[in-house]
Design a protein around this motif. Structure first.
Motif, PDB file in Angstrom:
ATOM      1  N   THR A   1      -5.551  -2.627   3.059  1.00  0.00           N
ATOM      2  CA  THR A   1      -4.089  -2.329   3.375  1.00  0.00           C
ATOM      3  C   THR A   1      -3.527  -2.147   2.091  1.00  0.00           C
ATOM      4  O   THR A   1      -3.593  -3.013   1.084  1.00  0.00           O
TER       5      THR A   1
ATOM      6  N   ALA B   1       0.297  -0.927   0.211  1.00  0.00           N
ATOM      7  CA  ALA B   1       2.048  -0.872   0.573  1.00  0.00           C
ATOM      8  C   ALA B   1       2.497  -0.200  -0.695  1.00  0.00           C
ATOM      9  O   ALA B   1       1.989  -0.549  -1.640  1.00  0.00           O
TER      10      ALA B   1
ATOM     11  N   GLU C   1       2.900 -10.916   3.774  1.00  0.00           N
ATOM     12  CA  GLU C   1       2.266  -9.641   4.402  1.00  0.00           C
ATOM     13  C   GLU C   1       0.931  -9.460   3.844  1.00  0.00           C
ATOM     14  O   GLU C   1       0.099  -9.044   4.642  1.00  0.00           O
TER      15      GLU C   1
ATOM     16  N   PRO D   1      -0.792  -7.430   1.665  1.00  0.00           N
ATOM     17  CA  PRO D   1      -1.538  -6.361   1.414  1.00  0.00           C
ATOM     18  C   PRO D   1      -2.678  -6.415   0.331  1.00  0.00           C
ATOM     19  O   PRO D   1      -2.280  -7.389  -0.448  1.00  0.00           O
TER      20      PRO D   1
ATOM     21  N   LEU E   1      -0.264  -3.290  -3.443  1.00  0.00           N
ATOM     22  CA  LEU E   1       0.636  -3.172  -3.806  1.00  0.00           C
ATOM     23  C   LEU E   1       1.439  -1.998  -4.821  1.00  0.00           C
ATOM     24  O   LEU E   1       1.005  -2.436  -5.936  1.00  0.00           O
TER      25      LEU E   1
ATOM     26  N   PHE F   1       3.589   0.733   4.774  1.00  0.00           N
ATOM     27  CA  PHE F   1       2.203   0.261   4.821  1.00  0.00           C
ATOM     28  C   PHE F   1       1.166   1.003   5.364  1.00  0.00           C
ATOM     29  O   PHE F   1       1.466   1.871   6.601  1.00  0.00           O
TER      30      PHE F   1
ATOM     31  N   THR G   1      -3.276   1.057   6.524  1.00  0.00           N
ATOM     32  CA  THR G   1      -4.395   0.392   6.260  1.00  0.00           C
ATOM     33  C   THR G   1      -5.679   1.692   6.401  1.00  0.00           C
ATOM     34  O   THR G   1      -5.453   2.456   7.102  1.00  0.00           O
TER      35      THR G   1
END
Length: 262
Positions: free
Chosen positions: A4, A6, A27, A29, A32, A257, A259
């Motif tokens: 994932t 972001a 969150e 991720p 980032l 975001f 994925t």
């Protein structure tokens, strides 16, 4: 491999270290990407992020302006940067994951207040930046790549709170939208967010000037996640974390975001 990602214009990573930590904790991720870090690379508080498991970073920085960084729980290799328009701005950095996926983190110039390059050098700078980005990806067409960042353009009518009122406002003018579209088409980039959420208003930025940004909801979608055509189909779970705009002393941007299952 799945991860994932972001992207977030943080508007000073040192001023808002706590907000970055909050996002990473809540969150989580895997990656980032931050823009407008406003910090030399050696002043970015990597140790605070490493303590949360984000010990990998690729970044370009400068004091007080611009700046892009990619924080990751996954190993990263520095894949260089491009100095579009040749001003030495820290507006692009690329990183390569172990599976070969390249992530481009971009911060397109805002463009000032007047959408006329003859009287506003900042607007000309923005258009030239996008033109050079277009030419770069046309000559070096990306594969297994993701491009994210504050692209400072809301391209679609439902990417702004009022299409007609903003047609002559920087970030939504037809000439900017055309330049962004040309850059996207040249690289074969797919707008992951809109592929995932094709209908309805989507905003990632609300002005500090609005006394009640949430109620007024005069937003724009300035922050984007794109993917090269060969991997775009692996993207899902796109979302904009609107709530972060309401945190204490927030950035005026919200994180976006997606994925990827690669």
């Amino acid at each position: 491999m799945g991860f994932t990602l972001a992207t977030w214009n943080i508007n000073s990573v040192r001023l808002r270290t706590g907000l970055v930590q909050k996002l990473l904790q809540e969150e989580a991720p895997d990656i980032l990407c931050l823009q407008e870090c406003k910090s030399p690379v050696d002043k970015i508080p990597l140790e605070d992020f490493a303590a949360l498991g984000y010990g990998h970073m690729v970044a370009r920085g400068q004091k007080g302006y611009n700046g892009v960084a990619i924080l990751s729980r996954l190993p990263l290799a520095d894949a260089g940067h491009v100095d579009w328009v040749g001003r030495g701005d820290a507006r692009h950095v690329a990183a390569r994951l172990e599976d070969g996926t390249v992530i481009h983190n971009c911060y397109v110039p805002a463009g000032g207040d007047v959408p006329d390059r003859e009287i506003n050098d900042k607007f000309g700078h923005k258009l030239d930046f996008l033109t050079e980005m277009r030419d770069h990806f046309r000559e070096d067409r990306p594969g297994r790549a993701i491009l994210v960042g504050d692209l400072n353009i809301a391209p679609r009518e439902d990417d702004v709170w009022n299409h007609k009122q903003l047609l002559k406002v920087v970030s939504h003018t037809p000439v900017e939208v055309a330049h962004l579209s040309d850059a996207q088409e040249a690289g074969g980039w797919v707008d992951v967010t809109r592929a995932d959420i094709p209908q309805g208003p989507l905003y990632s930025w609300w002005s500090y000037r609005s006394p009640d940004w949430d109620a007024a909801d005069k937003g724009r979608r300035l922050d984007h996640i794109w993917a090269s055509g060969d991997i775009a189909g692996s993207a899902h779970a796109s979302r904009i974390m609107r709530g972060a705009r309401g945190w204490t002393q927030p950035s005026d941007h919200a994180p976006v975001f997606a994925t990827f299952d690669l």
